[in-house]
Design an enzyme around this catalytic site. Sequence first.
Site, PDB file in Angstrom:
ATOM      1  N   ARG A 135      51.194  41.824  66.574  1.00  0.00           N
ATOM      2  CA  ARG A 135      51.635  40.727  65.702  1.00  0.00           C
ATOM      3  C   ARG A 135      53.063  41.053  65.263  1.00  0.00           C
ATOM      4  NH1 ARG A 135      47.689  38.954  60.980  1.00  0.00           N
ATOM      5  NH2 ARG A 135      48.908  37.040  61.124  1.00  0.00           N
ATOM      6  N   ASN A 170      56.321  36.194  53.769  1.00  0.00           N
ATOM      7  CA  ASN A 170      54.902  36.269  53.384  1.00  0.00           C
ATOM      8  C   ASN A 170      54.210  35.019  53.936  1.00  0.00           C
ATOM      9  OD1 ASN A 170      52.738  37.637  51.976  1.00  0.00           O
ATOM     10  ND2 ASN A 170      52.767  35.942  50.532  1.00  0.00           N
ATOM     11  N   LYS A 171      52.935  34.915  53.678  1.00  0.00           N
ATOM     12  CA  LYS A 171      52.127  33.821  54.222  1.00  0.00           C
ATOM     13  C   LYS A 171      52.785  32.455  54.013  1.00  0.00           C
ATOM     14  CE  LYS A 171      49.147  34.102  56.104  1.00  0.00           C
ATOM     15  NZ  LYS A 171      49.225  34.105  57.586  1.00  0.00           N
ATOM     16  N   ASP A 208      54.871  40.540  53.841  1.00  0.00           N
ATOM     17  CA  ASP A 208      54.692  41.088  55.196  1.00  0.00           C
ATOM     18  C   ASP A 208      55.922  41.857  55.650  1.00  0.00           C
ATOM     19  OD1 ASP A 208      52.789  38.578  55.089  1.00  0.00           O
ATOM     20  OD2 ASP A 208      52.032  40.045  56.538  1.00  0.00           O
ATOM     21  N   GLN A 252      42.686  32.348  53.914  1.00  0.00           N
ATOM     22  CA  GLN A 252      42.491  33.705  53.370  1.00  0.00           C
ATOM     23  C   GLN A 252      42.246  33.667  51.862  1.00  0.00           C
ATOM     24  OE1 GLN A 252      44.955  32.818  55.418  1.00  0.00           O
ATOM     25  NE2 GLN A 252      45.574  34.441  56.794  1.00  0.00           N
ATOM     26  N   ARG A 257      43.602  42.228  58.917  1.00  0.00           N
ATOM     27  CA  ARG A 257      44.859  41.509  58.686  1.00  0.00           C
ATOM     28  C   ARG A 257      45.381  41.920  57.320  1.00  0.00           C
ATOM     29  NH1 ARG A 257      43.440  39.912  54.212  1.00  0.00           N
ATOM     30  NH2 ARG A 257      45.342  38.683  54.137  1.00  0.00           N
ATOM     31  N   ALA A 300      49.388  42.991  55.658  1.00  0.00           N
ATOM     32  CA  ALA A 300      50.380  43.956  56.147  1.00  0.00           C
ATOM     33  C   ALA A 300      49.977  45.429  55.986  1.00  0.00           C
ATOM     34  CB  ALA A 300      51.725  43.674  55.483  1.00  0.00           C
TER      35      ALA A 300
END
Length: 408
Positions: free
Chosen positions: A96, A254-255, A244, A203, A51, A53
Amino acid sequence: MPSLDDIPRTIWWQDGRVMLVDQSRLPLQGDLLACNTYEGVCQAIKGMAVRGAPALGVAAALGVALWATTEGADIDDIDAFLARLDEVAGEIAATRPTAVNLAWGAERMRRFAHDNADAGLSELRDLLVQEALRIRAEDEERNRAIGAHGAALIEPGSRILTHCNAGSLATAYYGTALGVIFTAHQQGKVEGVWVDETRPVLQGARLTAWELKLAGVPFKLITDNMAASIMRAGLVDAVIVGADRIAANGDVANKIGTYGLAVLAKEHGIPFYVAAPTSTVDLTLESGDDIVIEERDPREVLGVTASGVIEPDSASAQRAFDALTENGPYTVPIQKGHQMVIERKGAAYRFDGWFRVAPPNIEVYNPAFDVTPAAYVTAIVTERGVVRAPYEEALASACCGSGAIHEL
Ligand code: MRU
Protein backbone atom coordinates in the site's frame (compact mmCIF):
# COMPACT_ATOMS: atom_id res chain seq x y z
CA MET A 1 -18.15 -3.52 33.04
CA PRO A 2 -16.74 -2.34 29.70
CA SER A 3 -12.95 -2.22 29.68
CA LEU A 4 -10.14 -1.27 27.36
CA ASP A 5 -8.70 -4.72 28.06
CA ASP A 6 -11.58 -6.21 26.03
CA ILE A 7 -10.11 -4.78 22.82
CA PRO A 8 -8.12 -7.62 21.25
CA ARG A 9 -4.47 -7.29 20.30
CA THR A 10 -4.20 -6.43 16.62
CA ILE A 11 -1.30 -8.61 15.51
CA TRP A 12 1.08 -11.02 17.21
CA TRP A 13 3.63 -13.81 16.71
CA GLN A 14 2.53 -17.31 17.65
CA ASP A 15 4.18 -20.67 16.97
CA GLY A 16 6.29 -19.22 14.17
CA ARG A 17 3.30 -17.59 12.44
CA VAL A 18 1.92 -14.07 12.22
CA MET A 19 -1.56 -13.94 13.71
CA LEU A 20 -3.97 -11.08 13.25
CA VAL A 21 -7.56 -10.09 13.84
CA ASP A 22 -9.30 -9.84 10.47
CA GLN A 23 -10.42 -6.19 10.50
CA SER A 24 -12.10 -6.43 7.12
CA ARG A 25 -14.95 -8.28 8.81
CA LEU A 26 -15.17 -6.74 12.26
CA PRO A 27 -17.28 -6.30 14.27
CA LEU A 28 -19.81 -8.89 13.11
CA GLN A 29 -17.18 -11.56 12.60
CA GLY A 30 -14.19 -11.92 14.87
CA ASP A 31 -12.06 -14.17 12.67
CA LEU A 32 -8.34 -14.52 13.17
CA LEU A 33 -5.95 -14.91 10.27
CA ALA A 34 -2.85 -17.05 10.60
CA CYS A 35 -0.18 -16.04 8.08
CA ASN A 36 2.28 -18.84 7.35
CA THR A 37 4.21 -16.97 4.69
CA TYR A 38 5.16 -13.36 4.06
CA GLU A 39 2.94 -13.48 0.97
CA GLY A 40 0.05 -14.15 3.37
CA VAL A 41 0.97 -10.99 5.28
CA CYS A 42 1.01 -9.04 1.98
CA GLN A 43 -2.42 -10.41 1.15
CA ALA A 44 -3.75 -9.41 4.60
CA ILE A 45 -2.42 -5.87 4.09
CA LYS A 46 -3.89 -5.49 0.59
CA GLY A 47 -7.25 -6.87 1.73
CA MET A 48 -7.22 -4.56 4.79
CA ALA A 49 -7.41 -7.41 7.27
CA VAL A 50 -4.68 -5.37 8.96
CA ARG A 51 -4.78 -1.62 8.38
CA GLY A 52 -3.99 1.70 10.04
CA ALA A 53 -0.52 3.20 9.63
CA PRO A 54 1.24 2.04 12.84
CA ALA A 55 -0.27 -1.47 12.61
CA LEU A 56 1.01 -1.66 9.03
CA GLY A 57 4.51 -0.86 10.29
CA VAL A 58 4.30 -3.75 12.75
CA ALA A 59 2.84 -6.05 10.07
CA ALA A 60 5.73 -5.19 7.74
CA ALA A 61 8.29 -6.00 10.44
CA LEU A 62 6.62 -9.29 11.38
CA GLY A 63 6.28 -10.14 7.68
CA VAL A 64 10.05 -9.79 7.18
CA ALA A 65 10.69 -11.90 10.33
CA LEU A 66 8.27 -14.52 9.01
CA TRP A 67 10.11 -14.66 5.71
CA ALA A 68 13.45 -15.04 7.53
CA THR A 69 12.19 -18.04 9.48
CA THR A 70 10.31 -19.77 6.62
CA GLU A 71 11.56 -19.32 3.04
CA GLY A 72 14.72 -17.65 4.39
CA ALA A 73 15.45 -20.68 6.60
CA ASP A 74 16.46 -22.60 3.45
CA ILE A 75 19.11 -20.06 2.44
CA ASP A 76 22.52 -20.78 3.91
CA ASP A 77 24.59 -18.05 2.30
CA ILE A 78 24.47 -14.68 4.07
CA ASP A 79 24.79 -12.59 0.90
CA ALA A 80 21.99 -14.52 -0.82
CA PHE A 81 19.91 -14.21 2.38
CA LEU A 82 20.35 -10.43 2.57
CA ALA A 83 19.72 -9.95 -1.15
CA ARG A 84 16.44 -11.87 -0.99
CA LEU A 85 15.47 -10.15 2.31
CA ASP A 86 15.89 -6.78 0.54
CA GLU A 87 13.48 -7.94 -2.17
CA VAL A 88 10.96 -9.23 0.35
CA ALA A 89 11.11 -6.01 2.38
CA GLY A 90 10.55 -4.05 -0.84
CA GLU A 91 7.60 -6.23 -1.80
CA ILE A 92 5.95 -5.79 1.60
CA ALA A 93 6.57 -2.02 1.57
CA ALA A 94 4.88 -1.76 -1.84
CA THR A 95 1.60 -3.38 -0.78
CA ARG A 96 0.00 0.00 0.00
CA PRO A 97 1.54 3.35 -0.95
CA THR A 98 0.34 6.05 1.45
CA ALA A 99 1.06 5.00 5.05
CA VAL A 100 4.80 5.58 5.47
CA ASN A 101 4.95 3.29 8.51
CA LEU A 102 4.71 0.29 6.18
CA ALA A 103 7.95 1.20 4.41
CA TRP A 104 9.42 2.35 7.75
CA GLY A 105 8.84 -1.07 9.38
CA ALA A 106 10.23 -2.95 6.38
CA GLU A 107 13.25 -0.65 6.13
CA ARG A 108 14.04 -0.89 9.85
CA MET A 109 14.14 -4.69 9.52
CA ARG A 110 16.23 -4.51 6.38
CA ARG A 111 18.77 -2.24 8.03
CA PHE A 112 18.80 -4.38 11.16
CA ALA A 113 19.58 -7.49 9.09
CA HIS A 114 22.48 -5.80 7.32
CA ASP A 115 23.83 -4.35 10.58
CA ASN A 116 23.76 -7.79 12.24
CA ALA A 117 25.01 -9.84 9.30
CA ASP A 118 28.02 -10.98 11.35
CA ALA A 119 25.82 -12.81 13.88
CA GLY A 120 25.59 -15.94 11.72
CA LEU A 121 22.44 -16.90 9.86
CA SER A 122 20.76 -18.99 12.51
CA GLU A 123 21.28 -16.31 15.17
CA LEU A 124 20.26 -13.56 12.72
CA ARG A 125 16.88 -15.20 12.07
CA ASP A 126 16.13 -15.21 15.81
CA LEU A 127 17.34 -11.64 16.13
CA LEU A 128 14.99 -10.57 13.33
CA VAL A 129 12.01 -12.06 15.15
CA GLN A 130 13.08 -10.28 18.33
CA GLU A 131 13.48 -6.99 16.44
CA ALA A 132 9.98 -7.29 14.95
CA LEU A 133 8.55 -7.97 18.40
CA ARG A 134 10.46 -4.96 19.73
CA ILE A 135 8.84 -2.79 17.02
CA ARG A 136 5.44 -4.10 18.15
CA ALA A 137 6.15 -3.38 21.82
CA GLU A 138 7.55 0.07 21.07
CA ASP A 139 4.42 0.92 19.14
CA GLU A 140 2.22 0.36 22.18
CA GLU A 141 4.61 2.37 24.36
CA ARG A 142 4.55 5.25 21.89
CA ASN A 143 0.76 5.24 21.77
CA ARG A 144 0.49 5.43 25.53
CA ALA A 145 2.88 8.40 25.48
CA ILE A 146 0.82 10.04 22.70
CA GLY A 147 -2.26 9.44 24.84
CA ALA A 148 -0.70 11.21 27.81
CA HIS A 149 0.59 14.19 25.79
CA GLY A 150 -2.66 14.53 23.86
CA ALA A 151 -4.95 14.25 26.87
CA ALA A 152 -3.29 17.36 28.32
CA LEU A 153 -4.80 19.30 25.37
CA ILE A 154 -8.34 18.16 26.14
CA GLU A 155 -10.54 20.44 28.23
CA PRO A 156 -12.85 18.89 30.84
CA GLY A 157 -16.31 18.17 29.44
CA SER A 158 -15.05 17.88 25.85
CA ARG A 159 -17.08 16.58 22.95
CA ILE A 160 -14.52 15.21 20.49
CA LEU A 161 -15.03 14.31 16.86
CA THR A 162 -12.87 11.62 15.22
CA HIS A 163 -12.67 10.18 11.73
CA CYS A 164 -11.77 6.70 10.47
CA ASN A 165 -10.15 4.39 13.02
CA ALA A 166 -6.96 5.63 14.65
CA GLY A 167 -7.66 3.29 17.51
CA SER A 168 -6.06 0.27 19.05
CA LEU A 169 -6.80 -1.80 15.95
CA ALA A 170 -4.88 0.67 13.79
CA THR A 171 -1.80 0.13 15.95
CA ALA A 172 -0.20 -2.71 17.91
CA TYR A 173 -2.41 -1.65 20.82
CA TYR A 174 -4.06 1.43 22.40
CA GLY A 175 -4.28 3.70 19.34
CA THR A 176 -3.17 7.22 18.51
CA ALA A 177 -6.20 9.54 18.22
CA LEU A 178 -8.29 7.07 20.23
CA GLY A 179 -5.36 6.64 22.61
CA VAL A 180 -5.73 10.36 23.41
CA ILE A 181 -9.47 9.87 23.87
CA PHE A 182 -8.98 6.77 26.08
CA THR A 183 -6.54 8.63 28.32
CA ALA A 184 -8.66 11.79 28.49
CA HIS A 185 -11.70 9.63 29.27
CA GLN A 186 -9.82 7.94 32.12
CA GLN A 187 -9.09 11.45 33.40
CA GLY A 188 -12.83 12.19 33.34
CA LYS A 189 -12.52 14.86 30.65
CA VAL A 190 -14.57 13.34 27.81
CA GLU A 191 -18.28 14.09 27.69
CA GLY A 192 -18.73 12.24 24.43
CA VAL A 193 -17.23 11.32 21.08
CA TRP A 194 -18.70 11.91 17.63
CA VAL A 195 -17.68 9.00 15.41
CA ASP A 196 -17.72 9.61 11.64
CA GLU A 197 -18.81 6.43 9.89
CA THR A 198 -16.04 6.98 7.27
CA ARG A 199 -17.28 5.88 3.88
CA PRO A 200 -16.43 3.92 1.84
CA VAL A 201 -14.84 1.24 4.06
CA LEU A 202 -16.65 2.33 7.25
CA GLN A 203 -13.71 2.07 9.64
CA GLY A 204 -15.50 4.53 11.94
CA ALA A 205 -18.81 2.68 12.08
CA ARG A 206 -17.25 -0.78 12.27
CA LEU A 207 -14.03 -0.34 14.22
CA THR A 208 -14.02 2.95 16.16
CA ALA A 209 -17.58 2.43 17.37
CA TRP A 210 -16.67 -1.11 18.42
CA GLU A 211 -13.56 -0.04 20.33
CA LEU A 212 -15.30 2.83 22.13
CA LYS A 213 -18.18 0.55 23.08
CA LEU A 214 -15.81 -2.08 24.47
CA ALA A 215 -13.89 0.59 26.39
CA GLY A 216 -17.05 2.20 27.78
CA VAL A 217 -16.43 5.65 26.26
CA PRO A 218 -19.71 7.45 25.47
CA PHE A 219 -20.12 8.15 21.74
CA LYS A 220 -22.57 8.76 18.96
CA LEU A 221 -22.13 7.44 15.43
CA ILE A 222 -22.83 9.91 12.62
CA THR A 223 -22.58 9.80 8.85
CA ASP A 224 -19.70 11.80 7.40
CA ASN A 225 -21.92 14.53 6.02
CA MET A 226 -23.31 15.41 9.49
CA ALA A 227 -20.08 16.89 10.89
CA ALA A 228 -20.64 20.41 9.54
CA SER A 229 -24.02 20.94 11.10
CA ILE A 230 -22.93 19.44 14.41
CA MET A 231 -20.00 21.86 14.52
CA ARG A 232 -22.26 24.78 13.61
CA ALA A 233 -24.59 23.79 16.43
CA GLY A 234 -21.66 24.16 18.86
CA LEU A 235 -21.54 20.46 19.73
CA VAL A 236 -17.85 19.80 18.97
CA ASP A 237 -14.99 21.05 21.18
CA ALA A 238 -12.07 19.34 19.41
CA VAL A 239 -11.31 17.15 16.40
CA ILE A 240 -8.63 14.44 16.72
CA VAL A 241 -7.50 12.21 13.89
CA GLY A 242 -4.55 9.95 13.13
CA ALA A 243 -2.20 10.22 10.15
CA ASP A 244 -0.78 7.98 7.45
CA ARG A 245 2.10 10.25 6.48
CA ILE A 246 3.17 13.68 7.65
CA ALA A 247 5.44 15.69 5.36
CA ALA A 248 8.33 17.80 6.67
CA ASN A 249 6.21 20.97 6.48
CA GLY A 250 3.41 19.45 8.62
CA ASP A 251 0.98 18.59 5.80
CA VAL A 252 -0.95 15.50 6.88
CA ALA A 253 -2.20 12.61 4.76
CA ASN A 254 -5.02 10.74 6.46
CA LYS A 255 -8.26 8.96 5.58
CA ILE A 256 -10.31 10.63 2.86
CA GLY A 257 -12.59 13.21 4.46
CA THR A 258 -10.01 14.46 6.95
CA TYR A 259 -9.25 17.61 4.94
CA GLY A 260 -12.92 18.61 4.87
CA LEU A 261 -13.13 18.22 8.64
CA ALA A 262 -10.02 20.38 9.11
CA VAL A 263 -11.49 23.18 6.98
CA LEU A 264 -14.76 22.95 8.89
CA ALA A 265 -12.94 22.99 12.23
CA LYS A 266 -11.05 26.15 11.28
CA GLU A 267 -14.24 27.85 10.10
CA HIS A 268 -15.90 27.06 13.43
CA GLY A 269 -12.90 27.90 15.65
CA ILE A 270 -12.47 24.29 16.81
CA PRO A 271 -8.95 22.93 17.47
CA PHE A 272 -7.90 20.26 14.97
CA TYR A 273 -5.35 17.82 16.40
CA VAL A 274 -3.38 15.08 14.65
CA ALA A 275 -2.02 12.23 16.80
CA ALA A 276 0.76 10.13 15.29
CA PRO A 277 4.07 8.52 16.21
CA THR A 278 7.25 10.00 14.77
CA SER A 279 7.47 6.92 12.50
CA THR A 280 4.60 8.54 10.54
CA VAL A 281 6.66 11.64 9.82
CA ASP A 282 8.42 11.52 6.45
CA LEU A 283 11.12 14.18 6.50
CA THR A 284 12.15 13.20 2.95
CA LEU A 285 9.00 14.83 1.59
CA GLU A 286 8.94 18.61 1.57
CA SER A 287 5.17 18.91 1.44
CA GLY A 288 1.98 16.93 1.17
CA ASP A 289 1.98 17.47 -2.62
CA ASP A 290 4.59 14.71 -2.81
CA ILE A 291 2.50 12.10 -0.96
CA VAL A 292 1.22 9.27 -3.14
CA ILE A 293 -2.49 8.76 -2.54
CA GLU A 294 -3.76 5.20 -2.85
CA GLU A 295 -6.74 4.61 -5.12
CA ARG A 296 -8.79 1.59 -4.20
CA ASP A 297 -11.28 -0.78 -5.81
CA PRO A 298 -14.27 1.07 -7.35
CA ARG A 299 -16.57 -1.49 -5.77
CA GLU A 300 -15.99 0.16 -2.38
CA VAL A 301 -17.87 3.19 -3.73
CA LEU A 302 -20.31 1.41 -6.03
CA GLY A 303 -21.81 -0.59 -3.19
CA VAL A 304 -21.44 -1.84 0.33
CA THR A 305 -19.77 -4.93 1.70
CA ALA A 306 -21.36 -6.76 4.59
CA SER A 307 -20.16 -9.71 6.61
CA GLY A 308 -21.85 -11.50 9.42
CA VAL A 309 -22.78 -14.72 11.07
CA ILE A 310 -26.10 -16.46 10.35
CA GLU A 311 -27.50 -18.14 13.44
CA PRO A 312 -30.44 -20.29 12.32
CA ASP A 313 -33.32 -20.09 14.78
CA SER A 314 -34.88 -23.48 14.00
CA ALA A 315 -33.78 -27.03 13.21
CA SER A 316 -35.27 -26.77 9.73
CA ALA A 317 -33.35 -23.56 8.97
CA GLN A 318 -30.20 -25.26 10.27
CA ARG A 319 -30.80 -28.22 7.92
CA ALA A 320 -31.29 -25.86 4.98
CA PHE A 321 -27.98 -24.07 5.64
CA ASP A 322 -26.22 -27.42 6.20
CA ALA A 323 -27.44 -28.61 2.83
CA LEU A 324 -26.32 -25.39 1.13
CA THR A 325 -22.83 -25.52 2.56
CA GLU A 326 -22.11 -29.25 2.71
CA ASN A 327 -19.71 -29.05 -0.26
CA GLY A 328 -17.95 -25.87 0.90
CA PRO A 329 -18.74 -22.17 0.45
CA TYR A 330 -21.99 -21.55 -1.42
CA THR A 331 -22.12 -18.52 -3.71
CA VAL A 332 -25.59 -17.07 -3.91
CA PRO A 333 -26.15 -15.61 -7.36
CA ILE A 334 -28.00 -12.34 -6.88
CA GLN A 335 -29.24 -10.03 -9.61
CA LYS A 336 -27.05 -7.27 -11.16
CA GLY A 337 -23.68 -8.30 -9.85
CA HIS A 338 -24.68 -8.56 -6.19
CA GLN A 339 -23.03 -11.53 -4.65
CA MET A 340 -23.22 -13.36 -1.38
CA VAL A 341 -21.13 -16.27 -0.14
CA ILE A 342 -22.33 -18.51 2.67
CA GLU A 343 -19.87 -20.77 4.42
CA ARG A 344 -20.09 -23.12 7.36
CA LYS A 345 -18.24 -21.83 10.40
CA GLY A 346 -18.30 -24.20 13.38
CA ALA A 347 -21.90 -24.46 14.53
CA ALA A 348 -22.91 -21.32 12.62
CA TYR A 349 -22.67 -19.99 9.06
CA ARG A 350 -20.71 -17.04 7.83
CA PHE A 351 -21.85 -14.76 5.03
CA ASP A 352 -19.92 -12.24 3.00
CA GLY A 353 -21.84 -10.06 0.61
CA TRP A 354 -21.21 -7.20 -1.76
CA PHE A 355 -24.33 -5.25 -2.65
CA ARG A 356 -24.38 -2.78 -5.49
CA VAL A 357 -26.00 0.56 -4.69
CA ALA A 358 -25.05 2.57 -7.79
CA PRO A 359 -26.11 1.64 -11.32
CA PRO A 360 -23.80 -0.66 -13.30
CA ASN A 361 -21.32 0.61 -15.92
CA ILE A 362 -20.48 3.97 -14.37
CA GLU A 363 -17.12 5.56 -13.56
CA VAL A 364 -15.81 5.88 -10.02
CA TYR A 365 -13.01 7.82 -8.34
CA ASN A 366 -11.91 6.28 -5.04
CA PRO A 367 -8.90 7.95 -3.39
CA ALA A 368 -8.43 6.39 0.06
CA PHE A 369 -6.66 9.40 1.61
CA ASP A 370 -6.45 13.17 1.35
CA VAL A 371 -3.91 15.78 2.41
CA THR A 372 -4.66 18.43 5.02
CA PRO A 373 -2.36 21.43 4.69
CA ALA A 374 -0.40 22.24 7.86
CA ALA A 375 -2.16 25.60 8.15
CA TYR A 376 -5.30 23.76 9.29
CA VAL A 377 -3.54 21.67 11.94
CA THR A 378 -3.62 23.16 15.45
CA ALA A 379 -1.00 20.72 16.78
CA ILE A 380 0.55 17.34 16.09
CA VAL A 381 0.78 15.03 19.09
CA THR A 382 3.74 12.63 18.92
CA GLU A 383 5.19 10.26 21.52
CA ARG A 384 7.87 12.87 22.15
CA GLY A 385 5.47 15.70 22.86
CA VAL A 386 3.14 18.19 21.18
CA VAL A 387 4.49 20.09 18.20
CA ARG A 388 3.01 23.23 16.72
CA ALA A 389 3.71 25.44 13.70
CA PRO A 390 6.16 26.26 12.26
CA TYR A 391 6.31 22.52 11.70
CA GLU A 392 9.55 22.23 9.68
CA GLU A 393 11.70 22.91 12.68
CA ALA A 394 9.47 21.27 15.27
CA LEU A 395 9.06 17.99 13.35
CA ALA A 396 12.74 17.78 12.50
CA SER A 397 13.65 18.12 16.16
CA ALA A 398 10.94 15.63 17.23
CA CYS A 399 12.18 13.02 14.77
CA CYS A 400 15.91 13.55 14.90
CA GLY A 401 16.58 14.96 18.36
CA SER A 402 16.83 12.97 21.54
CA GLY A 403 14.86 13.24 24.78
CA ALA A 404 11.39 14.64 25.28
CA ILE A 405 10.17 17.65 23.38
CA HIS A 406 7.98 20.26 24.88
CA GLU A 407 5.69 22.84 23.37
CA LEU A 408 7.52 24.52 20.49
O1 MRU B 1 -7.19 2.67 4.92
P1 MRU B 1 -6.86 2.53 6.37
O2 MRU B 1 -7.95 1.97 7.20
O3 MRU B 1 -5.53 1.85 6.58
O4 MRU B 1 -6.67 4.05 6.83
C1 MRU B 1 -6.36 4.32 8.17
C2 MRU B 1 -6.28 5.77 8.47
O5 MRU B 1 -6.41 6.62 7.61
C3 MRU B 1 -5.94 6.12 9.88
O6 MRU B 1 -6.56 7.32 10.26
C4 MRU B 1 -4.42 6.32 9.98
O7 MRU B 1 -3.74 5.20 9.47
C5 MRU B 1 -3.98 6.54 11.37
S1 MRU B 1 -4.09 5.09 12.34
C6 MRU B 1 -3.47 5.37 13.87
